[in-house]
Design a protein around this motif. Structure first.
Motif, short mmCIF file in Angstrom:
data_model
loop_
_atom_site.label_atom_id
_atom_site.label_comp_id
_atom_site.label_asym_id
_atom_site.label_seq_id
_atom_site.Cartn_x
_atom_site.Cartn_y
_atom_site.Cartn_z
N LEU A 135 0.83 -1.22 0.00
CA LEU A 135 0.00 0.00 0.00
C LEU A 135 0.86 1.26 0.00
CD1 LEU A 135 -2.87 -1.01 2.45
CD2 LEU A 135 -3.01 -0.73 -0.03
N LYS A 136 2.01 1.17 0.64
CA LYS A 136 2.90 2.34 0.70
C LYS A 136 3.62 2.58 -0.62
CE LYS A 136 5.04 4.15 4.74
NZ LYS A 136 6.22 4.10 5.61
N ARG A 137 3.71 1.52 -1.43
CA ARG A 137 4.41 1.63 -2.72
C ARG A 137 3.40 1.27 -3.81
NH1 ARG A 137 6.65 -0.16 1.55
NH2 ARG A 137 8.75 0.52 2.17
N ARG A 138 2.27 1.95 -3.79
CA ARG A 138 1.08 1.57 -4.56
C ARG A 138 1.36 1.42 -6.05
NH1 ARG A 138 -1.67 -1.10 -5.56
NH2 ARG A 138 -3.88 -1.39 -5.36
N GLU A 139 2.26 2.30 -6.58
CA GLU A 139 2.50 2.30 -8.03
C GLU A 139 3.20 1.01 -8.48
OE1 GLU A 139 4.04 3.98 -5.77
OE2 GLU A 139 6.15 3.50 -6.09
N LYS A 140 3.77 0.28 -7.55
CA LYS A 140 4.53 -0.93 -7.92
C LYS A 140 3.67 -2.18 -8.00
CE LYS A 140 9.11 0.30 -6.42
NZ LYS A 140 10.23 -0.02 -5.58
N PHE A 141 2.41 -2.11 -7.51
CA PHE A 141 1.58 -3.32 -7.46
C PHE A 141 0.24 -3.08 -8.14
CE2 PHE A 141 4.57 -3.45 -3.97
CZ PHE A 141 5.09 -4.74 -4.08
N GLY A 142 -0.39 -4.16 -8.61
CA GLY A 142 -1.70 -4.06 -9.23
C GLY A 142 -2.79 -4.06 -8.18
N HIS A 143 -3.89 -4.74 -8.49
CA HIS A 143 -5.02 -4.82 -7.57
C HIS A 143 -4.61 -5.64 -6.33
CE1 HIS A 143 -9.30 -3.95 -7.48
NE2 HIS A 143 -9.41 -5.01 -6.72
N ILE A 144 -5.04 -5.21 -5.17
CA ILE A 144 -4.72 -5.95 -3.94
C ILE A 144 -6.02 -6.55 -3.38
CG2 ILE A 144 -3.79 -5.81 -1.59
CD1 ILE A 144 -2.10 -3.42 -2.53
N CYS A 145 -6.07 -7.88 -3.33
CA CYS A 145 -7.27 -8.57 -2.80
C CYS A 145 -6.91 -9.22 -1.47
CB CYS A 145 -7.74 -9.66 -3.75
SG CYS A 145 -7.99 -9.09 -5.42
N VAL A 146 -7.62 -8.85 -0.42
CA VAL A 146 -7.36 -9.41 0.91
C VAL A 146 -8.58 -10.24 1.32
CG1 VAL A 146 -6.85 -8.88 3.32
CG2 VAL A 146 -6.01 -7.36 1.51
N VAL A 147 -8.34 -11.51 1.64
CA VAL A 147 -9.43 -12.38 2.07
C VAL A 147 -9.08 -12.90 3.46
CG1 VAL A 147 -10.85 -14.37 1.44
CG2 VAL A 147 -9.62 -13.12 -0.35
N GLN A 148 -9.93 -12.65 4.43
CA GLN A 148 -9.65 -13.07 5.81
C GLN A 148 -10.82 -13.89 6.33
OE1 GLN A 148 -7.22 -12.09 8.66
NE2 GLN A 148 -8.42 -13.68 9.66
N GLY A 149 -10.50 -15.05 6.90
CA GLY A 149 -11.55 -15.88 7.49
C GLY A 149 -11.28 -16.10 8.97
N VAL A 150 -12.35 -16.15 9.75
CA VAL A 150 -12.23 -16.45 11.19
C VAL A 150 -13.26 -17.51 11.55
CG1 VAL A 150 -11.28 -14.26 12.04
CG2 VAL A 150 -13.73 -14.44 11.63
N LYS A 151 -13.01 -18.20 12.68
CA LYS A 151 -13.97 -19.23 13.10
C LYS A 151 -15.30 -18.57 13.49
CE LYS A 151 -11.33 -23.19 14.57
NZ LYS A 151 -10.27 -23.40 15.53
N HIS A 152 -15.20 -17.58 14.37
CA HIS A 152 -16.40 -16.86 14.81
C HIS A 152 -16.20 -15.37 14.53
CE1 HIS A 152 -19.58 -15.19 17.30
NE2 HIS A 152 -20.11 -16.39 17.28
N SER A 153 -17.27 -14.69 14.17
CA SER A 153 -17.14 -13.26 13.82
C SER A 153 -16.51 -12.46 14.97
CB SER A 153 -18.50 -12.67 13.45
OG SER A 153 -19.45 -12.96 14.44
N ASN A 154 -16.69 -12.93 16.23
CA ASN A 154 -16.07 -12.21 17.37
C ASN A 154 -14.55 -12.30 17.34
OD1 ASN A 154 -18.58 -11.66 18.27
ND2 ASN A 154 -18.63 -13.24 19.86
#
Ligand SMILES: Cc1cc2nc3c(=O)[nH]c(=O)nc-3n(C[C@H](O)[C@H](O)[C@H](O)COP(=O)(O)OP(=O)(O)OC[C@H]3O[C@@H](n4cnc5c(N)ncnc54)[C@H](O)[C@@H]3O)c2cc1C
Ligand code: FES
Length: 279
Positions: A135-154
């Motif tokens: 994110l700090k060197r945005r021009e060097k990377f394309g689209h950034i997709c972040v996928v995070q999973g947890v057992k419980h929403s808490n």
């Protein structure tokens, strides 16, 4: 890193403790020795051995930005003796720090490509530094997709950080919880069920995956089924560690020592060993 830095802990001081949830906290540390602080450099994905005097030493990923020359952040979940002791530390307390150790994420290889970052549970810690780096060197990377999973929403920590990232152009954030509490606005179910929504050019993208081995295996197989070449998928592994310098054998993973050859491996290098009992 000097041999002494690998074997003998440097003195570090707690500057701040951030309570992320009841069992997860972030320690912001500063090396006390000026020269050591100037020399200390790490790459996103590497880890330190944190030594709580008289209790023990544990491997913990570094989550701060590699360009921050003052503070080194670690986000830690309380699971046992050492992590519970680290949770008692207050600003001003001291501990030992050896590192940085291990391989980093392949951020050079990922330049000018889309990034797919998939994490489960506290698996997020090793990739936070990589995400912030991109994110700090945005021009060097394309689209950034972040996928995070947890057992419980808490269990979701860093909800504010995901909300902030979601507002950024060319950043996609997908969240899932196996079990959702009231008002959970995101997906209920497994993170693999979200991967067909990825806004990434998978044949060219680089994927960084972190979390329980079963989750990483399922995610890698799903990405491959969707067209991603296996050699562009990287996983971060965890094992109990003692020396962190490839000597004691505690972190053996088949022919590799995770502290030395890992913790980040390319998927084809380790696929046959993942989720195999006794490896
Ligand atoms: C490269 C690497 C990076 C890591 N980064 C982080 C991080 O950023 N944040 C974080 O909270 N934790 C991280 N860990 C895990 C952390 O090192 C362990 O949770 C810690 O060593 C547990 O020590 P303890 O004395 O508190 O628990 P113990 O009393 O040693 O163990 C408590 C329980 O946890 C299990 N356990 C211990 N270590 C591990 C492990 N490595 N993997 C799976 N189960 C384990 C034990 O078998 C036992 O059931 C990382 C581990 C590795 C190898
Ligand atoms: S921790 Fe000793 S060989 Fe890896």
């Amino acid at each position: 890193m000097s041999a002494a830095q690998m074997l003998y802990p440097l003195q570090a001081q707690v500057v701040e403790v951030i309570h992320e949830s009841t069992t997860i906290f972030t320690l912001r540390l500063k090396l006390l020795d000026d020269a050591a602080r100037t020399q200390y450099r790490f790459r996103p994905g590497q880890f330190n051995m944190l030594y709580l005097f008289g209790v023990g030493e544990v491997p913990i990923s570094i989550v701060s930005d590699p360009e921050d020359e003052q503070l080194i952040d670690h986000t830690i979940r309380i699971v046992g003796r050492v992590t519970a002791g680290l949770a008692q530390l207050q600003p001003g307390d001291q501990l030992g720090l050896r590192g940085p150790f291990g391989t980093g994420w392949p951020l050079l290889q990922a330049e000018q490509r889309d990034l797919v970052i998939i994490t489960g549970g506290l698996g997020c810690a090793p990739v936070v530094a990589a995400i912030n780096f991109a994110l700090k060197r945005r021009e060097k990377f394309g689209h950034i997709c972040v996928v995070q999973g947890v057992k419980h929403s808490n269990d979701l920590i860093w909800g504010d950080m995901y909300a902030r990232w979601r507002q950024l152009p060319d950043v996609q954030v997908l969240l899932a919880a196996d079990q959702a509490g009231q008002g959970w606005p995101f997906h209920q179910g497994r993170i693999t069920e979200l991967l067909d929504q990825l806004q990434a050019d998978l044949p060219a993208a680089v994927a960084m995956v972190c979390g329980p081995e079963g989750l990483m295996l399922a995610a890698a197989n799903q990405l491959i089924a969707q067209g991603q070449p296996p050699g562009q998928i990287f996983l971060s592994l965890e094992r109990n560690m003692q020396c962190a310098v490839g000597h004691c054998g505690h972190c053996q993973f088949g022919a590799d020592f995770i502290c030395h050859h890992g913790p980040i491996f390319s998927y084809p290098d380790i696929a046959p060993r993942l989720c195999v009992e006794g490896v």
